[in-house]
Every structure is written in structure tokens, then in C-alpha cells.
Design an enzyme around this catalytic site. Structure first.
Site, short mmCIF file in Angstrom:
data_model
loop_
_atom_site.label_atom_id
_atom_site.label_comp_id
_atom_site.label_asym_id
_atom_site.label_seq_id
_atom_site.Cartn_x
_atom_site.Cartn_y
_atom_site.Cartn_z
N CYS A 100 0.86 -1.19 0.00
CA CYS A 100 0.00 0.00 0.00
C CYS A 100 0.89 1.24 0.00
O CYS A 100 1.93 1.27 0.68
CB CYS A 100 -0.87 0.07 1.24
SG CYS A 100 -1.92 -1.33 1.55
N PHE A 101 0.47 2.28 -0.70
CA PHE A 101 1.24 3.52 -0.79
C PHE A 101 0.34 4.73 -0.63
O PHE A 101 -0.83 4.71 -1.01
CB PHE A 101 1.92 3.62 -2.16
CG PHE A 101 2.82 2.48 -2.52
CD1 PHE A 101 4.17 2.52 -2.18
CD2 PHE A 101 2.33 1.38 -3.20
CE1 PHE A 101 5.01 1.47 -2.52
CE2 PHE A 101 3.16 0.32 -3.54
CZ PHE A 101 4.51 0.36 -3.21
#
Length: 505
Positions: A100-101
Site C-alpha cells: 500500500c502507498f
């Protein structure tokens, strides 16, 4: 709001499928697709090897080598348990390597907050994209989650979710207020519970349905964690029990929270600038902005921390060096400082060399999301979903929250009602065909890409061109000064999926 009855995995009536998404067809496209043409189709270590993963499992649960996938190590034995007759015997070797970013200005472009996630899950698992409208609920009513029933709240927000089609919650999603939440399965030194409770994926949906800001969603998740706990099988597998703790990336237009948990205990860090990545390992260290009130007393009582040094959440709860930085994709994003856009995030999620796009013997990136959240509240948030496996061979299709969203049954898996093996006790004794129409068409496309080089290259060019047109159309919406006309995008996702299917056929 005009809605088709859909189903959620708990058996409740719901509304599935996002709105209009629309890769633009070629000039020869049939007249029925012309309206779709307007929008078109729109951090430092790679994934560990399988031997090291198995070693982590042995360290984690002190049980020797993990059972082979599909072995009869365990059978589902009854409700309230993960199906284990002997505790811990069939836990998963390691959490699936999802990423996830989030990127904030000034690292991101045009004052946008950019969010992205790849969902790595078992290779044959189907994810669907479903929409649930905002709703009012009777006082005292209940909501049936994947394994347990909990109290419902008076009002839930509209949400769009990408989820494994056998369960109630979601791997990732967004709500009408511009909140995005993604879940990571993690392993800590404290074994995850096999008792059926809330899954981390249930908490994703509950946080989105009940929180109008990132902080509100965090508060919802930790309160439910305290009240109901987390536990149960993370996979649709009647032979083995796969249990994990949970981490979350919770984002809105102004800030993000990284929330990491072990049992009911948790810690969280607030982020409002730069680039941040989380994966299937703990990442919080000494910068903790919120925590369970008894967290430090608990770890003292376990002998994991004596209070003489700075409290480091990852060091206290991790196994060996599992808390080291794991996100090679973060470096790619940071190199784009000031220019991170939806396209940049898509490119990172497609990167197989870094390990961000997972394609291994056990796991596959089964779905992906990218969200663009303007800090200006007058601009709409735009959420791009694949709804199909492997982002390097999928189209990211846009969704915008408006009233009267047109639903998309073609990205919704079939319903099996009370006969669903996920609901029966013992669970998961059969595995039904959960493929939706877009998934089946995408299987054909993947076969072409893998087996016919010339035809595959041509198909890939068409897919990327459709996606590019969609991205450009959405960028035009974000740069407008006038308020968005809802009628213009009410069937956006629907049109994109429909056009993608026409090309595959």
C-alpha cells in the site's frame, strides 16, 4: 438512488458494482459504445523467497515446517473456530506480500493525495468490485460480517469496495467522503486467533461505512477491535487455517494514519507529508501518535519490553528482523518527487521486478486500486479499480461517487445465498465458481498475452490506450473550475467495464 439488488457475502441484500468507467473504443466501435468514448478506458526490499517464508512460519508458530497448501492438516470443525482441531497446526507460513502507498504534496502532483494498493491473495481467488449506497438503519439492528454479527449504526456511508468475493468485508476501498482504507495481513510474535471474530477485511469496510475522515475510520476500527477482536480464516480453505494480525493504511484528503495491530492491541502514526508505504511487515517504530491505553503495560507483562529504552512497536512485536523496511516501490515514488500522479502510482503497482506486483507460485496480485484525492473539497475524488488479476495486464477503470450510480453486475460474483460454503458449518468444504463476467473475459485476455506474442502485444496496446484515455478524461475533470455535473459520470465505471468486455470479446 436507482439500485439493483446485489448481495454481500454475509447474505444481506446490497448494491454491487461501481459506476461508469470507459475506455474509448476504436473508430470502428459500435454506436452503443460511443458515449463511452468520451471518457476512454479510461518501499526497500522485494518479496522474500519461499524458503525464507517457510522459515518465518516455523519461527512464528514454533511448529516446524508449515503444511503444504491443500493438505488435510485441518478440517473445519464447527462455528466459532477457524477449523483447527489442534491449535496452530495449519497456520499460513507468512502473510501475503501486498503493498500500500500514499503520496502527499509536495511529492505528489497538483496538490493531490495519491493512494494505491496491490492486493496479493491466493492465485485462484476472485475479487469483485461492489458498491453500497448510504443507508439508514433501525435502532438495535445487527449487521452480519464474514463470521460474526455485530451491532449496526444508525447511518452508514456509501462505499465502493474491492473484495474477495466469498467474504463480507474488503481488501481495499473508499467512501463518499474521500476516505480510503486498505488492509495488510501481518504476522507478529503473538499468534493470531483462530476463533472466528472480525477479519481485518471486515474492519476495512466497517471503517469506511462509519468514518467520514481518516481519523474517524481509525477510531471506528480500534473500538470494534477492542469490543469484538480479530480472528478466523483469512482464506477460502477448508483444509488449512490461515490466521493473521492486521495493519491498515487509512487516508483522506488531508492526512493518513498507519494502524498496526496485534490482537486487540494497536499503535498508529499520523502522516501528512511525503511518501509512505506499508506491506506485510510491521513498520511503526518510536513515532506513535495514538495507541491502545494498555499497550505498554501489556508488553511489560509479557516480558517483551522493560521500559528502560524507547518503545519501538515493531521491535517489540516483530519476529527477528521482520520489521525492516520492505517497500522497494517507495524508492520509485520518491524519485518522482513533485510529479507523483495516478499514472505514476499505476506504474509502481505494475512493477514485477521490485516485487510490488506479485506473481509467485502461491500468490498473485488479484486486484488493485489507485485513488486520487484532491485537497480542494470542491473537486471530486477519483478511484481506479482493476477488478481483475495482475495490474500489469489489467485496465484501471475510474469511479466517482455521485447519486444514482449505475451498478455493474459484470464485476460482481454470483450469489449462492445460504448455500454458500463460506456460510455453512463446517466452512469451505467446497469451492464454487465465483468468477464474474469481467474476470472470465480477462482470463481469455491473459491467455492471449501469454501464448500469442503478436496478438498479445496488439491487445496490450489497445488496453493501455483505453486506460490512457480514461486517465486523461479524469485529469480534465480535476482541472475544471466548474462543479462536476453528476449526470456526466453517473455510469462512468459501468461504461468502462462494458467497453473493456467488448474488446475482449
Amino acid at each position: 438512488m436507482a439500485e439493483l439488488p446485489g448481495r454481500d457475502a454475509a447474505g444481506a441484500e446490497g448494491h454491487a458494482g461501481p459506476v461508469r468507467s470507459t475506455p474509448a473504443p476504436s473508430a470502428a466501435a459500435p454506436a452503443g459504445t460511443r458515449r463511452a468514448e468520451r471518457f476512454g478506458g479510461g518501499c526497500a526490499r522485494a518479496v522474500r523467497g519461499e524458503e525464507e517464508v517457510a522459515a518465518r512460519c516455523a519461527r512464528s508458530h514454533r511448529q516446524g515446517p508449515p503444511p503444504a497448501p491443500g493438505s488435510a492438516a485441518l478440517r473445519s470443525a464447527g462455528s466459532g473456530r477457524c477449523g483447527a482441531e489442534r491449535r496452530g497446526e495449519a497456520r499460513m507460513a507468512a502473510a501475503p506480500p501486498s503493498y500500500c502507498f500514499v503520496a502527499f504534496p509536495p511529492c505528489s502532483k497538483d496538490g493531490l493525495v495519491v493512494f494505491g494498493k496491490n492486493s496479493a491473495r491466493p492465485r485462484d481467488e476472485v475479487q469483485e468490485v461492489v458498491y453500497f449506497a448510504a443507508a439508514a438503519h433501525e435502532l438495535g439492528s445487527k449487521v452480519e460480517c464474514t463470521y460474526i454479527e455485530i451491532e449496526q449504526v444508525p447511518k452508514t456511508h456509501a462505499v465502493v469496495l474491492s473484495r474477495p468475493s466469498w467474504l463480507w468485508g474488503a481488501e481495499m476501498g473508499a467512501n463518499e467522503h474521500g476516505v480510503c482504507v486498505a488492509n495488510e495481513a501481518i504476522v507478529t510474535r503473538e499468534p493470531a486467533s483462530e476463533s472466528e471474530a472480525l477479519l481485518g477485511m471486515d474492519l476495512v469496510r466497517l471503517g469506511l461505512e462509519r468514518g467520514a475522515t481518516a481519523k474517524e475510520a481509525l477510531d471506528v476500527i480500534v473500538a470494534l477491535l477492542e469490543e469484538h477482536g480479530q480472528g478466523g480464516n483469512y482464506y477460502e480453505d477448508g483444509n488449512s487455517c490461515h490466521t493473521f494480525q492486521s495493519a491498515f493504511l487509512i487516508v483522506d484528503r488531508k492526512e493518513a494514519w498507519i494502524l498496526e495491530t496485534s490482537g486487540k492491541y494497536w499503535a498508529a502514526e499520523k502522516i501528512a507529508e511525503g511518501v509512505k508505504c506499508i506491506c506485510n511487515q510491521l513498520s511503526l517504530t518510536t513515532k506513535i501518535d495514538a495507541e491502545h491505553p494498555e499497550l505498554r503495560n501489556y508488553v511489560r507483562s509479557q516480558g517483551w519490553w522493560n521500559g528502560d529504552t524507547d518503545f519501538n512497536f515493531s521491535e517489540v512485536f516483530s519476529l527477528a528482523d521482520d520489521h525492516l523496511a520492505c517497500c522497494s516501490g517507495r524508492e520509485s515514488l520518491e524519485k518522482q518527487g513533485g510529479d507523483i500522479s495516478a499514472q505514476t502510482m499505476i506504474d509502481v503497482l505494475r512493477d514485477k521486478d521490485s516485487g510490488v506486483c506479485v506473481d509467485s507460485e502461491s500468490f498473485l496480485t488479484t486486484a488493485s486500486i489507485v485513488s486520487v484525492l484532491p485537497q480542494d473539497p470542491s473537486s471530486p475524488c477519483i478511484h481506479y479499480f482493476t477488478g481483475t488479476p495482475d495490474p500489469s495486464r489489467s485496465i484501471f477503470k475510474p469511479f466517482i461517487f455521485v447519486d444514482d450510480v449505475k451498478l455493474v453486475p459484470k464485476v460482481q460474483s454470483p450469489s449462492f445465498g445460504d448455500d454458500d460454503p463460506a456460510k455453512k458449518i463446517p466452512r469451505f468444504q467446497e469451492k464454487p465458481d465465483r468468477r464474474h463476467e469481467l474476470y472470465k473475459a480477462h482470463e481469455w485476455a491473459r491467455s492471449v498475452l501469454e501464448n500469442d506474442q503478436d496478438k498479445g502485444q496488439k491487445l496490450m496496446r489497445i488496453m493501455l490506450d483505453l486506460e490512457k484515455q480514461g486517465l486523461e478524461a479524469m485529469e480534465d475533470i480535476l482541472t475544471r473550475t466548474e462543479i462536476l455535473d453528476a449526470a456526466e459520470v453517473v455510469d462512468l465505471f459501468y461504461d468502462c467495464v462494458d467497453t473493456e468486455l467488448k474488446f475482449f470479446k
